[in-house]
Design an enzyme around this catalytic site. Structure first.
Site, PDB file in Angstrom:
ATOM      1  N   HIS A   1      -3.389   0.616  -4.854  1.00 31.02           N
ATOM      2  CA  HIS A   1      -2.686  -0.461  -5.551  1.00 31.02           C
ATOM      3  C   HIS A   1      -3.001  -0.359  -7.039  1.00 31.02           C
ATOM      4  O   HIS A   1      -4.157  -0.332  -7.424  1.00 31.02           O
ATOM      5  CB  HIS A   1      -3.147  -1.835  -5.050  1.00 31.02           C
ATOM      6  CG  HIS A   1      -2.733  -2.129  -3.653  1.00 31.02           C
ATOM      7  ND1 HIS A   1      -1.570  -2.802  -3.351  1.00 31.02           N
ATOM      8  CD2 HIS A   1      -3.303  -1.840  -2.483  1.00 31.02           C
ATOM      9  CE1 HIS A   1      -1.462  -2.907  -2.041  1.00 31.02           C
ATOM     10  NE2 HIS A   1      -2.502  -2.335  -1.485  1.00 31.02           N
TER      11      HIS A   1
ATOM     12  N   HIS B   1      -7.607   4.079   6.582  1.00 31.01           N
ATOM     13  CA  HIS B   1      -6.733   3.763   5.448  1.00 31.01           C
ATOM     14  C   HIS B   1      -6.039   5.043   4.960  1.00 31.01           C
ATOM     15  O   HIS B   1      -4.912   4.991   4.472  1.00 31.01           O
ATOM     16  CB  HIS B   1      -7.550   3.110   4.335  1.00 31.01           C
ATOM     17  CG  HIS B   1      -6.708   2.577   3.211  1.00 31.01           C
ATOM     18  ND1 HIS B   1      -5.721   1.623   3.396  1.00 31.01           N
ATOM     19  CD2 HIS B   1      -6.681   2.859   1.890  1.00 31.01           C
ATOM     20  CE1 HIS B   1      -5.137   1.361   2.235  1.00 31.01           C
ATOM     21  NE2 HIS B   1      -5.706   2.103   1.310  1.00 31.01           N
TER      22      HIS B   1
ATOM     23  N   HIS C   1      -4.785  -9.575  -1.889  1.00 26.46           N
ATOM     24  CA  HIS C   1      -4.994  -9.866  -0.469  1.00 26.46           C
ATOM     25  C   HIS C   1      -6.100 -10.904  -0.312  1.00 26.46           C
ATOM     26  O   HIS C   1      -7.068 -10.914  -1.071  1.00 26.46           O
ATOM     27  CB  HIS C   1      -5.420  -8.601   0.289  1.00 26.46           C
ATOM     28  CG  HIS C   1      -4.418  -7.498   0.236  1.00 26.46           C
ATOM     29  ND1 HIS C   1      -4.371  -6.593  -0.797  1.00 26.46           N
ATOM     30  CD2 HIS C   1      -3.425  -7.153   1.093  1.00 26.46           C
ATOM     31  CE1 HIS C   1      -3.382  -5.731  -0.567  1.00 26.46           C
ATOM     32  NE2 HIS C   1      -2.788  -6.049   0.563  1.00 26.46           N
TER      33      HIS C   1
ATOM     34  N   ASN D   1       1.064   3.568  11.064  1.00 26.37           N
ATOM     35  CA  ASN D   1       0.226   4.063  12.169  1.00 26.37           C
ATOM     36  C   ASN D   1       0.578   3.231  13.395  1.00 26.37           C
ATOM     37  O   ASN D   1       1.125   2.142  13.255  1.00 26.37           O
ATOM     38  CB  ASN D   1      -1.267   3.865  11.823  1.00 26.37           C
ATOM     39  CG  ASN D   1      -1.591   2.401  11.517  1.00 26.37           C
ATOM     40  OD1 ASN D   1      -1.315   1.911  10.412  1.00 26.37           O
ATOM     41  ND2 ASN D   1      -2.130   1.689  12.493  1.00 26.37           N
TER      42      ASN D   1
ATOM     43  N   ALA E   1       2.604  -1.963   4.411  1.00 30.21           N
ATOM     44  CA  ALA E   1       2.307  -0.988   5.458  1.00 30.21           C
ATOM     45  C   ALA E   1       1.812  -1.805   6.648  1.00 30.21           C
ATOM     46  O   ALA E   1       1.088  -2.784   6.468  1.00 30.21           O
ATOM     47  CB  ALA E   1       1.235  -0.022   4.983  1.00 30.21           C
TER      48      ALA E   1
ATOM     49  N   SER F   1       0.828  -1.218   0.000  1.00 30.97           N
ATOM     50  CA  SER F   1       0.000   0.000   0.000  1.00 30.97           C
ATOM     51  C   SER F   1       0.852   1.253   0.000  1.00 30.97           C
ATOM     52  O   SER F   1       1.651   1.466   0.915  1.00 30.97           O
ATOM     53  CB  SER F   1      -0.871   0.063   1.256  1.00 30.97           C
ATOM     54  OG  SER F   1      -1.736  -1.013   1.314  1.00 30.97           O
TER      55      SER F   1
ATOM     56  N   MET G   1      -1.919  -7.063   7.034  1.00 34.14           N
ATOM     57  CA  MET G   1      -2.875  -7.977   6.389  1.00 34.14           C
ATOM     58  C   MET G   1      -2.327  -8.640   5.122  1.00 34.14           C
ATOM     59  O   MET G   1      -3.087  -9.073   4.267  1.00 34.14           O
ATOM     60  CB  MET G   1      -4.152  -7.210   6.044  1.00 34.14           C
ATOM     61  CG  MET G   1      -4.793  -6.521   7.239  1.00 34.14           C
ATOM     62  SD  MET G   1      -6.155  -5.484   6.710  1.00 34.14           S
ATOM     63  CE  MET G   1      -6.447  -4.521   8.213  1.00 34.14           C
ATOM     64  N   SER G   2      -1.006  -8.711   5.015  1.00 37.50           N
ATOM     65  CA  SER G   2      -0.448  -9.308   3.789  1.00 37.50           C
ATOM     66  C   SER G   2       0.801 -10.102   4.139  1.00 37.50           C
ATOM     67  O   SER G   2       0.972 -10.535   5.264  1.00 37.50           O
ATOM     68  CB  SER G   2      -0.098  -8.185   2.805  1.00 37.50           C
ATOM     69  OG  SER G   2       0.949  -7.388   3.326  1.00 37.50           O
TER      70      SER G   2
ATOM     71  N   TYR H   1      -8.237 -10.774   2.006  1.00 35.15           N
ATOM     72  CA  TYR H   1      -9.486 -10.078   2.379  1.00 35.15           C
ATOM     73  C   TYR H   1     -10.273  -9.578   1.173  1.00 35.15           C
ATOM     74  O   TYR H   1     -11.443  -9.244   1.284  1.00 35.15           O
ATOM     75  CB  TYR H   1      -9.226  -8.932   3.376  1.00 35.15           C
ATOM     76  CG  TYR H   1      -8.380  -7.785   2.864  1.00 35.15           C
ATOM     77  CD1 TYR H   1      -8.859  -6.897   1.900  1.00 35.15           C
ATOM     78  CD2 TYR H   1      -7.101  -7.572   3.359  1.00 35.15           C
ATOM     79  CE1 TYR H   1      -8.085  -5.848   1.439  1.00 35.15           C
ATOM     80  CE2 TYR H   1      -6.322  -6.521   2.908  1.00 35.15           C
ATOM     81  CZ  TYR H   1      -6.825  -5.661   1.947  1.00 35.15           C
ATOM     82  OH  TYR H   1      -6.045  -4.632   1.490  1.00 35.15           O
ATOM     83  N   GLU H   2      -9.629  -9.514   0.018  1.00 33.10           N
ATOM     84  CA  GLU H   2     -10.360  -9.114  -1.193  1.00 33.10           C
ATOM     85  C   GLU H   2     -11.261 -10.243  -1.688  1.00 33.10           C
ATOM     86  O   GLU H   2     -12.079 -10.031  -2.591  1.00 33.10           O
ATOM     87  CB  GLU H   2      -9.373  -8.740  -2.302  1.00 33.10           C
ATOM     88  CG  GLU H   2      -8.569  -7.497  -2.020  1.00 33.10           C
ATOM     89  CD  GLU H   2      -7.476  -7.271  -3.067  1.00 33.10           C
ATOM     90  OE1 GLU H   2      -7.759  -6.646  -4.090  1.00 33.10           O
ATOM     91  OE2 GLU H   2      -6.342  -7.755  -2.855  1.00 33.10           O
TER      92      GLU H   2
HETATM   93  N1  HPA Z   1      -3.445  -3.198  11.386  1.00 34.24           N
HETATM   94  C1  HPA Z   1      -3.461  -4.093  10.377  1.00 34.24           C
HETATM   95  N2  HPA Z   1      -2.990  -3.821   9.157  1.00 34.24           N
HETATM   96  C2  HPA Z   1      -2.454  -2.608   8.958  1.00 34.24           C
HETATM   97  C3  HPA Z   1      -2.410  -1.632   9.959  1.00 34.24           C
HETATM   98  C4  HPA Z   1      -2.932  -1.959  11.251  1.00 34.24           C
HETATM   99  O1  HPA Z   1      -2.925  -1.139  12.193  1.00 34.24           O
HETATM  100  N3  HPA Z   1      -1.824  -0.545   9.415  1.00 34.24           N
HETATM  101  C5  HPA Z   1      -1.517  -0.857   8.129  1.00 34.24           C
HETATM  102  N4  HPA Z   1      -1.905  -2.102   7.843  1.00 34.24           N
END
Ligand code: HPA
Length: 272
Positions: A61, A247, A83, A235, A113, A30, A211-212, A85-86
């Site tokens: 993406h 996001h 992903h 973050n 990320a 990302s 998540m990847s 989740y997609e």
């Molecule tokens: N949690 C999960 N996936 C993420 C996060 C998070 O805080 N930040 C970026 N991808």
């Protein structure tokens, strides 16, 4: 059709477009796809024209492969990944890794990320992934094992190459780029974690969460690829961050850190 037959067709298609095979693969997470724009003599191929490639759907993406030269090395970059989740099956999520292996890639750099859990981290830090926790309750290798890809029970004791980690730390010191190191917890998403989940992840040894990456690294190791993983701490994770997660924050932080990220990855490629 067997997975190996599909890979063969994808490989033939890609080889018909290029004259020299890449040795390094880049999976750009990302907001980090910008690295592919620095590739010289690029051959750009959108995912939707590549036989058997799934289509990418998430914001930030691009959904294309770029093959060309970066710092004197021939690379193949995925600008945007797939992903779980997609709604993609893990076979689809990890398909590009198998394709990279098939066309001659030996080493991959996976980037993402991630939310920071380690309280010494700050948004904008670059984290070298030391190891991961697979918390997806899934494994991309479930199902019949095609021996030509790798063994049934692949070793994961050095999922992330210690040699590449050491090289990256040397490069970071030389270039005066701050890096941290840690364990990446891979979850499915797409909801961010609850504060209780983050407390749990902290206690079991996670420094960051995302998540990847985990399925891709499992398949990379199954294929015998050497892996370097770099997380951009976009973050602080839920409950550590004082505000709710979006996001947009993830994209804003990766935007701010991208110059250093680009410099680090490019200088690492020089010495790989
Ligand atoms: N949690 C999960 N996936 C993420 C996060 C998070 O805080 N930040 C970026 N991808």
């Amino acid at each position: 059709m067997k997975l190996s037959e599909k890979i063969q067709q994808t490989k033939e298609y890609l080889l018909s477009k290029i004259d020299q095979c890449p040795s390094i693969g880049l999976v750009l997470g990302s907001g980090l796809g910008i690295l592919a724009e620095e590739i010289e003599n690029p051959i750009t191929i959108p995912y939707d024209v590549i036989p058997h490639f799934p289509a990418s759907t998430v914001a930030g993406h691009k959904g294309q492969i770029v093959i060309g030269d970066l710092k004197g090395k021939r690379v193949i970059a995925m600008q945007g990944r797939f992903h779980y989740y997609e709604g993609h099956a893990l076979e689809a999520v990890t398909y590009p890794i198998r394709v990279m292996k098939a066309i001659g890639v030996k080493q991959i750099i996976v980037t993402n990320a991630a939310g920071g859990i380690n309280s010494t981290f700050k948004p904008g830090d670059l984290m070298i992934i030391q190891d991961h926790l697979n918390l997806t309750s899934q494994n991309p290798l479930v199902g019949p094992n095609e021996e030509e890809f790798g063994e049934r029970f692949p070793d994961m004791s050095e999922a992330y190459s210690q040699k590449l980690i050491a090289l990256t730390k040397e490069v970071a010191a030389k270039e005066k780029i701050k890096v941290v190191e840690g364990v990446y917890a891979g979850v499915i998403g797409p909801s961010y974690e609850t504060p209780a989940e983050i407390k749990f992840l902290d206690r079991i040894g996670a420094d960051a969460v995302g998540m990847s990456t985990v399925p891709e690294v499992i398949v990379a190791r199954h294929s015998g690829l050497e892996v370097l993983g770099i997380s951009c701490i976009s973050n602080m994770a839920a409950g550590i961050s004082e505000h709710s997660l979006t996001h947009d924050e993830v994209m804003e932080t990766t935007e701010k850190i991208k110059a250093e990220f680009l410099q680090l990855v490019k200088e690492v490629i020089v010495v790989m």
